[in-house]
Design a protein around this motif. Structure first.
Motif, PDB file in Angstrom:
ATOM      1  N   SER A 178     -45.194  13.605  27.286  1.00 37.32           N
ATOM      2  CA  SER A 178     -44.938  14.613  28.316  1.00 37.32           C
ATOM      3  C   SER A 178     -45.008  14.001  29.709  1.00 37.32           C
ATOM      4  O   SER A 178     -44.170  14.299  30.561  1.00 37.32           O
ATOM      5  CB  SER A 178     -45.892  15.793  28.179  1.00 37.32           C
ATOM      6  N   SER A 179     -45.967  13.130  29.948  1.00 36.73           N
ATOM      7  CA  SER A 179     -46.061  12.446  31.246  1.00 36.73           C
ATOM      8  C   SER A 179     -44.855  11.542  31.467  1.00 36.73           C
ATOM      9  O   SER A 179     -44.302  11.476  32.564  1.00 36.73           O
ATOM     10  CB  SER A 179     -47.338  11.601  31.315  1.00 36.73           C
ATOM     11  N   LEU A 180     -44.465  10.832  30.416  1.00 31.84           N
ATOM     12  CA  LEU A 180     -43.339   9.904  30.546  1.00 31.84           C
ATOM     13  C   LEU A 180     -42.022  10.638  30.785  1.00 31.84           C
ATOM     14  O   LEU A 180     -41.174  10.152  31.533  1.00 31.84           O
ATOM     15  CB  LEU A 180     -43.247   9.008  29.311  1.00 31.84           C
ATOM     16  N   PHE A 181     -41.851  11.803  30.176  1.00 30.22           N
ATOM     17  CA  PHE A 181     -40.622  12.568  30.410  1.00 30.22           C
ATOM     18  C   PHE A 181     -40.522  13.030  31.863  1.00 30.22           C
ATOM     19  O   PHE A 181     -39.435  13.051  32.441  1.00 30.22           O
ATOM     20  CB  PHE A 181     -40.511  13.756  29.454  1.00 30.22           C
ATOM     21  N   LYS A 182     -41.650  13.395  32.473  1.00 30.82           N
ATOM     22  CA  LYS A 182     -41.639  13.782  33.891  1.00 30.82           C
ATOM     23  C   LYS A 182     -41.210  12.610  34.761  1.00 30.82           C
ATOM     24  O   LYS A 182     -40.409  12.765  35.680  1.00 30.82           O
ATOM     25  CB  LYS A 182     -43.021  14.268  34.329  1.00 30.82           C
ATOM     26  N   VAL A 183     -41.763  11.438  34.481  1.00 27.35           N
ATOM     27  CA  VAL A 183     -41.408  10.248  35.249  1.00 27.35           C
ATOM     28  C   VAL A 183     -39.949   9.881  34.990  1.00 27.35           C
ATOM     29  O   VAL A 183     -39.221   9.506  35.913  1.00 27.35           O
ATOM     30  CB  VAL A 183     -42.356   9.070  34.921  1.00 27.35           C
ATOM     31  N   HIS A 184     -39.516   9.997  33.746  1.00 25.99           N
ATOM     32  CA  HIS A 184     -38.131   9.699  33.391  1.00 25.99           C
ATOM     33  C   HIS A 184     -37.173  10.562  34.210  1.00 25.99           C
ATOM     34  O   HIS A 184     -36.178  10.071  34.755  1.00 25.99           O
ATOM     35  CB  HIS A 184     -37.913   9.920  31.895  1.00 25.99           C
ATOM     36  N   GLU A 185     -37.470  11.846  34.290  1.00 27.24           N
ATOM     37  CA  GLU A 185     -36.613  12.760  35.043  1.00 27.24           C
ATOM     38  C   GLU A 185     -36.543  12.368  36.520  1.00 27.24           C
ATOM     39  O   GLU A 185     -35.465  12.297  37.107  1.00 27.24           O
ATOM     40  CB  GLU A 185     -37.132  14.189  34.905  1.00 27.24           C
ATOM     41  N   ALA A 186     -37.700  12.098  37.115  1.00 26.76           N
ATOM     42  CA  ALA A 186     -37.730  11.717  38.529  1.00 26.76           C
ATOM     43  C   ALA A 186     -37.046  10.373  38.763  1.00 26.76           C
ATOM     44  O   ALA A 186     -36.292  10.206  39.728  1.00 26.76           O
ATOM     45  CB  ALA A 186     -39.179  11.669  39.022  1.00 26.76           C
ATOM     46  N   LEU A 187     -37.285   9.433  37.873  1.00 22.27           N
ATOM     47  CA  LEU A 187     -36.696   8.102  38.020  1.00 22.27           C
ATOM     48  C   LEU A 187     -35.181   8.146  37.841  1.00 22.27           C
ATOM     49  O   LEU A 187     -34.444   7.532  38.610  1.00 22.27           O
ATOM     50  CB  LEU A 187     -37.330   7.140  37.007  1.00 22.27           C
ATOM     51  N   THR A 188     -34.706   8.888  36.860  1.00 26.38           N
ATOM     52  CA  THR A 188     -33.258   9.013  36.647  1.00 26.38           C
ATOM     53  C   THR A 188     -32.614   9.702  37.846  1.00 26.38           C
ATOM     54  O   THR A 188     -31.506   9.331  38.257  1.00 26.38           O
ATOM     55  CB  THR A 188     -32.961   9.787  35.348  1.00 26.38           C
ATOM     56  N   GLY A 189     -33.296  10.683  38.428  1.00 23.38           N
ATOM     57  CA  GLY A 189     -32.778  11.350  39.618  1.00 23.38           C
ATOM     58  C   GLY A 189     -32.575  10.396  40.773  1.00 23.38           C
ATOM     59  O   GLY A 189     -31.618  10.516  41.543  1.00 23.38           O
ATOM     60  N   LYS A 190     -33.465   9.431  40.908  1.00 21.33           N
ATOM     61  CA  LYS A 190     -33.338   8.457  41.998  1.00 21.33           C
ATOM     62  C   LYS A 190     -32.402   7.309  41.629  1.00 21.33           C
ATOM     63  O   LYS A 190     -31.518   6.944  42.389  1.00 21.33           O
ATOM     64  CB  LYS A 190     -34.702   7.883  42.363  1.00 21.33           C
ATOM     65  N   ALA A 191     -32.629   6.715  40.474  1.00 20.37           N
ATOM     66  CA  ALA A 191     -31.971   5.455  40.114  1.00 20.37           C
ATOM     67  C   ALA A 191     -30.642   5.640  39.399  1.00 20.37           C
ATOM     68  O   ALA A 191     -29.860   4.701  39.298  1.00 20.37           O
ATOM     69  CB  ALA A 191     -32.909   4.616  39.242  1.00 20.37           C
ATOM     70  N   GLY A 192     -30.382   6.838  38.855  1.00 20.44           N
ATOM     71  CA  GLY A 192     -29.124   7.099  38.170  1.00 20.44           C
ATOM     72  C   GLY A 192     -29.105   6.611  36.735  1.00 20.44           C
ATOM     73  O   GLY A 192     -30.065   6.032  36.229  1.00 20.44           O
ATOM     74  N   LEU A 193     -27.975   6.851  36.096  1.00 21.09           N
ATOM     75  CA  LEU A 193     -27.825   6.510  34.683  1.00 21.09           C
ATOM     76  C   LEU A 193     -27.760   5.002  34.450  1.00 21.09           C
ATOM     77  O   LEU A 193     -28.085   4.527  33.354  1.00 21.09           O
ATOM     78  CB  LEU A 193     -26.575   7.188  34.113  1.00 21.09           C
ATOM     79  N   GLY A 194     -27.361   4.248  35.455  1.00 20.75           N
ATOM     80  CA  GLY A 194     -27.318   2.791  35.315  1.00 20.75           C
ATOM     81  C   GLY A 194     -28.682   2.216  34.988  1.00 20.75           C
ATOM     82  O   GLY A 194     -28.790   1.235  34.257  1.00 20.75           O
ATOM     83  N   CYS A 195     -29.721   2.829  35.516  1.00 22.19           N
ATOM     84  CA  CYS A 195     -31.089   2.380  35.241  1.00 22.19           C
ATOM     85  C   CYS A 195     -31.398   2.502  33.748  1.00 22.19           C
ATOM     86  O   CYS A 195     -32.006   1.609  33.164  1.00 22.19           O
ATOM     87  CB  CYS A 195     -32.062   3.207  36.074  1.00 22.19           C
ATOM     88  N   ILE A 196     -30.955   3.588  33.146  1.00 18.32           N
ATOM     89  CA  ILE A 196     -31.155   3.777  31.703  1.00 18.32           C
ATOM     90  C   ILE A 196     -30.394   2.698  30.930  1.00 18.32           C
ATOM     91  O   ILE A 196     -30.943   2.072  30.029  1.00 18.32           O
ATOM     92  CB  ILE A 196     -30.712   5.184  31.259  1.00 18.32           C
ATOM     93  N   ALA A 197     -29.149   2.487  31.303  1.00 20.04           N
ATOM     94  CA  ALA A 197     -28.329   1.477  30.607  1.00 20.04           C
ATOM     95  C   ALA A 197     -28.966   0.096  30.727  1.00 20.04           C
ATOM     96  O   ALA A 197     -29.033  -0.652  29.739  1.00 20.04           O
ATOM     97  CB  ALA A 197     -26.917   1.469  31.175  1.00 20.04           C
ATOM     98  N   ARG A 198     -29.437  -0.266  31.909  1.00 20.47           N
ATOM     99  CA  ARG A 198     -30.060  -1.582  32.085  1.00 20.47           C
ATOM    100  C   ARG A 198     -31.351  -1.694  31.288  1.00 20.47           C
ATOM    101  O   ARG A 198     -31.688  -2.768  30.804  1.00 20.47           O
ATOM    102  CB  ARG A 198     -30.323  -1.848  33.572  1.00 20.47           C
ATOM    103  N   ALA A 199     -32.068  -0.583  31.135  1.00 23.66           N
ATOM    104  CA  ALA A 199     -33.339  -0.617  30.411  1.00 23.66           C
ATOM    105  C   ALA A 199     -33.131  -0.798  28.904  1.00 23.66           C
ATOM    106  O   ALA A 199     -33.936  -1.450  28.250  1.00 23.66           O
ATOM    107  CB  ALA A 199     -34.138   0.655  30.665  1.00 23.66           C
ATOM    108  N   VAL A 200     -32.084  -0.220  28.361  1.00 28.85           N
ATOM    109  CA  VAL A 200     -31.907  -0.265  26.907  1.00 28.85           C
ATOM    110  C   VAL A 200     -31.001  -1.404  26.442  1.00 28.85           C
ATOM    111  O   VAL A 200     -30.954  -1.676  25.261  1.00 28.85           O
ATOM    112  CB  VAL A 200     -31.401   1.090  26.349  1.00 28.85           C
ATOM    113  N   CYS A 201     -30.300  -2.039  27.363  1.00 26.52           N
ATOM    114  CA  CYS A 201     -29.416  -3.159  27.007  1.00 26.52           C
ATOM    115  C   CYS A 201     -30.033  -4.461  27.434  1.00 26.52           C
ATOM    116  O   CYS A 201     -30.567  -4.579  28.522  1.00 26.52           O
ATOM    117  CB  CYS A 201     -28.057  -3.010  27.692  1.00 26.52           C
ATOM    118  N   LYS A 202     -29.971  -5.438  26.576  1.00 25.43           N
ATOM    119  CA  LYS A 202     -30.436  -6.770  26.945  1.00 25.43           C
ATOM    120  C   LYS A 202     -29.385  -7.421  27.827  1.00 25.43           C
ATOM    121  O   LYS A 202     -28.202  -7.277  27.595  1.00 25.43           O
ATOM    122  CB  LYS A 202     -30.680  -7.617  25.700  1.00 25.43           C
TER     123      LYS A 202
END
Length: 129
Positions: free
Chosen positions: A104-128
């Protein structure tokens, strides 16, 4: 430190992780929550599973210190791109453990971080790279 240097060996990684953990505790203890999150996200996951768990513990200490929406927002805003990417990696590492109290804590941070950093941040995190 930024991202882990390619030539960093196990003992260097262990010392870097311990330094991060000390910095997080110091920052939280002095109510410098944004700096605590910055310290936690300074390097991405490194080394053995045990070392990654130590890093995740430091990240979770920083995350749990962000008690208000305002503190969370200010702390996320203070991160640079490398820190954003590192934090996102830790979010997914934490979520993969299946602990609902942590999730639950991580989902809150995920939402805030995605709002700032965008979807590219997710792609960079999950792709080597």
């Amino acid at each position: 430190l930024g991202a882990m240097a390619p030539g960093m060996d196990g003992s260097d990684a262990k010392e870097a992780v311990r330094e991060v953990a000390r910095d997080v505790v110091t920052c939280i203890g002095t109510r410098r929550f944004a700096q605590g999150l910055q310290a936690a996200a300074r390097i991405g996951p490194v080394g053995s599973d045990e070392l990654k768990k130590e890093q995740l513990n430091a990240v979770m200490k920083a995350v749990h210190a962000l008690k208000t929406e305002q503190t969370l927002k200010e702390s996320i805003e203070s991160l640079d791109r490398d820190m954003e990417d590192n934090l996102m990696k830790f979010i997914y590492l934490g979520l993969s453990m299946g602990d609902s109290a942590v999730s639950s804590s991580l989902f809150k941070v995920h939402e805030a971080l995605t709002g700032k950093a965008g979807l590219g941040c997710i792609a960079r995190a999950v792709c080597k790279h």
